[in-house]
Design a protein around this motif. Structure first.
Motif, PDB file in Angstrom:
ATOM      1  N   GLY A  56      37.449  35.236  49.077  1.00 56.60           N
ATOM      2  CA  GLY A  56      38.598  35.677  49.858  1.00 56.60           C
ATOM      3  C   GLY A  56      39.118  34.535  50.708  1.00 56.60           C
ATOM      4  N   PHE A 103      44.531  38.768  45.604  1.00 56.34           N
ATOM      5  CA  PHE A 103      43.169  39.040  46.072  1.00 56.34           C
ATOM      6  C   PHE A 103      42.823  40.514  45.892  1.00 56.34           C
ATOM      7  N   VAL A 163      39.771  42.273  43.614  1.00 53.41           N
ATOM      8  CA  VAL A 163      38.763  43.230  44.082  1.00 53.41           C
ATOM      9  C   VAL A 163      38.808  44.503  43.244  1.00 53.41           C
ATOM     10  N   VAL A 169      32.763  40.428  48.750  1.00 57.07           N
ATOM     11  CA  VAL A 169      33.660  39.290  48.969  1.00 57.07           C
ATOM     12  C   VAL A 169      32.954  38.288  49.869  1.00 57.07           C
ATOM     13  N   SER A 200      34.118  34.956  52.081  1.00 58.17           N
ATOM     14  CA  SER A 200      35.360  34.322  52.508  1.00 58.17           C
ATOM     15  C   SER A 200      35.268  32.804  52.480  1.00 58.17           C
ATOM     16  N   TRP A 222      42.594  38.999  59.160  1.00 59.29           N
ATOM     17  CA  TRP A 222      42.622  39.181  57.701  1.00 59.29           C
ATOM     18  C   TRP A 222      41.700  40.325  57.283  1.00 59.29           C
ATOM     19  N   GLU A 223      40.533  40.410  57.909  1.00 58.87           N
ATOM     20  CA  GLU A 223      39.583  41.474  57.570  1.00 58.87           C
ATOM     21  C   GLU A 223      40.165  42.843  57.882  1.00 58.87           C
ATOM     22  N   CYS A 280      42.590  43.686  55.190  1.00 56.44           N
ATOM     23  CA  CYS A 280      41.890  44.125  53.978  1.00 56.44           C
ATOM     24  C   CYS A 280      41.513  45.606  54.079  1.00 56.44           C
ATOM     25  N   ILE A 335      32.554  42.441  53.094  1.00 58.20           N
ATOM     26  CA  ILE A 335      33.177  41.114  53.217  1.00 58.20           C
ATOM     27  C   ILE A 335      32.276  40.258  54.095  1.00 58.20           C
TER      28      ILE A 335
END
Length: 575
Positions: A152, A170, A174, A181, A183, A195-196, A199, A208
């Motif tokens: 990621g 992305f 997934v 994932v 990163s 970003w998390e 997601c 992640i």
């Protein structure tokens, strides 16, 4: 047990966890010593370890061997990276079958870096174009046997100009069947957390894991930041800039920042971190000890304090070279050169995560021109030494400060046709506190031999070699060409020291040296870079033919003047 199952259990318990990443060393000595290192680091209690895969399967056999040892010998759940660059389906399936035979059930599916010598990445015939294709293939052929991870990019992939489109790619990756994932490296915790959250809002439920790399040296940090284009907080950048000549201070900052980053992630509920070790252990152990995350506090604490090694000097490189920055008994504490000590598991770490050239064809032509003659190359190097351009194909960064002392001579050498890649002036007892040349504890003195590494066209090489040989005893040299011819007058198999320091209450320290193994490893890289540069031009172009011909024509030579009290004498062998 699959990594995905472990990650789900950790998420349910809300307990912090970590994993570690290694790469296959370039030498047998390095691999043997890495096994010892992994055995020690396994006592810290990683949830899993991951092993990288060279583009096009360049490290396939060694990656499988290392994965098999981690899984079968050390009993650590292991994730094998698998890239689809230059890999047809047959090679991919052979790799996956090899993983099954070794008891590996976890794959990190990646597209990977472009193969060396390619301007842009293209799928090979019968291969895969994107990581999502690799994920689908593994799922279609192997069902649920493998736990599949994907990469990621919180700040977007380096090659993507549209971050939103990159995010959709992305999500597709997934949804194609990824179980977890990992990163990209995180230097800015807030960028990752934003970003998390994005997601999760998009419906991504798989675990992640945040990628974290404790900064090991100023040069490796600058290189990786340049290649990945990730955001580096300004306060961290300023601190590193102020400490860049002190290796230990840089390591300490790296540990401090990694600890702060992980704590911020944990405060926000992100419990998992993937530690990129670069095959080094001290900083990783210190981070885990500070966070209280190691299963064996004694194992972490044994090396959790400041290293006993001295901070080393920075050799004035006008390109990355075979110059090594290590103390002989502490392989990893002086990572100033490209390769380090050939016995170290970290030998070649700067090359382990991607090719050197990241310019596109337009950028390369703009900065380095369109060479069609030897004089064009000479003028390019002259402009670099004078500071008129910021880089060379062999160097991501401008010359270091101590080169000012020998800049005029370097200009003369390049005008004569000796294209200099690395250099340093002679020093005879400079104070360890000197702002330009100093290193190590206060109250000491540092010394170094004059050194020059350069490409030498074949028209100059015979006479140059004769002068080197006539100065034997005072001059030590190593020379090799692309075809594999090698010659040296070095008498010691353990290398030639370039730099040393004398400090109160300590033995003499020799942190910079050159030996045959590291020189030959750099030779392969240096000549490959000619081919990488040539690939920036159309295959049948005059520029491409000229650069490939020059690579076949010239020699890589480094020259050491053993009389460090004669600061100007080295230049005589070039004239």
């Amino acid at each position: 047990m699959k990594v995905s199952d472990k990650l789900r259990q950790a998420a349910d318990s809300k307990r912090p966890y970590f994993s570690m990443e290694y790469f296959p060393p370039k030498t047998e000595q390095g691999l043997a010593n890495l096994y010892d290192r992994i055995e020690r680091m396994s006592r810290l209690g990683p949830m899993f370890v991951a092993v990288t895969w060279g583009a096009g399967g360049a490290t396939a056999q060694r990656t499988l061997e290392l994965c098999g040892a981690c899984q079968g010998v050390f009993g650590i759940e292991t994730v094998m990276h698998l890239t689809c660059t230059n890999m047809d389906r047959k090679k991919v399936d052979e790799a996956l079958e090899g993983a099954k035979e070794a008891g590996i059930q976890n794959i990190l599916a990646l597209r990977g870096d472009p193969p060396r010598g390619s301007e842009y990445w293209t799928a090979c015939e019968g291969g895969f174009e994107h990581a999502v294709d690799l994920v689908r293939h593994i799922r279609d052929k192997y069902g649920d046997y493998f736990s599949i991870g994907v990469a990621g990019y919180p700040e977007g992939h380096i090659e993507s100009s549209d971050k939103e489109q990159d995010f959709e790619y992305f999500v597709e990756k997934v949804e194609a069947g990824a179980d977890f994932v990992v990163s990209q490296l995180v230097y800015d915790a807030e960028a990752f957390l934003g970003w998390e959250r994005k997601c999760r809002a998009r419906g991504i439920k798989v675990p992640i894991v945040a990628g974290v790399l404790p900064i090991q040296s100023y040069q490796s940090f600058r290189r990786l930041a340049f290649l990945t284009k990730v955001h580096v907080p300004e306060d961290l950048r300023q601190k590193l800039e102020a400490a860049k000549t002190n290796d230990q201070a840089v390591k300490d900052l790296g540990v401090e920042h990694a600890v702060a980053t992980v704590r911020r992630l944990q405060e926000a509920g992100v419990m998992g971190v993937h530690l990129t070790t670069l095959n080094l252990e001290h900083s990783v152990q210190r981070v885990l000890a500070a966070l209280g995350m190691a299963e064996s506090p004694a194992a972490a604490g044994a090396l959790s304090g400041p290293s006993a090694a001295l901070p080393g000097p920075s050799v004035a490189l006008s390109g990355t070279s075979a110059v090594q920055g290590v103390e002989r008994q502490l392989w990893d504490d002086f990572p100033n050169g490209r390769w380090g000590d050939a016995r170290s598991p970290a030998f070649g770490s700067a090359d382990a995560y991607g090719a050197m050239l990241k310019f596109d064809a337009q950028g390369a032509s703009r900065v380095w021109g369109q060479p069609r003659a030897l004089e064009d190359i000479s003028q390019l190097f002259v402009r670099f030494v004078r500071g008129e351009i910021p880089s060379l194909p062999w160097s991501d960064e401008p010359l270091m400060g101590e080169t000012e002392r020998i800049r005029d001579e370097l200009v003369r050498l390049n005008e004569l046709g000796y294209w200099t890649l690395a250099s340093q002036p002679a020093l005879d007892g400079v104070a360890s506190t000197d702002a330009t040349h100093g290193w190590g504890p206060r109250g000491g003195y540092v010394y170094q031999k004059a050194f020059v590494e350069c490409f030498v066209p074949s028209r100059l090489f015979p006479a140059f070699l004769s002068r080197l040989q006539s100065a034997s005893g005072r001059i030590t040299y190593y020379a090799a060409n692309r075809q594999g011819d090698f010659m040296t007058n070095a008498q010691q198999s353990d290398g030639t020291a370039l730099t040393w320091g004398v400090f109160p209450g300590r033995a003499v320290v020799q942190p910079t040296l050159i030996d045959k193994m590291s020189f030959l490893a750099w030779r392969a890289e240096a000549f490959q870079t000619w081919r990488d540069w040539a690939a920036m031009f159309p295959q049948a172009s005059d520029e491409s033919r000229f650069l490939l011909g020059t690579a076949n024509d010239c020699w890589l030579v480094n020259v050491i003047d053993n009389d460090y009290k004669m600061s100007d004498a080295i230049w005589q062998v070039f004239h």
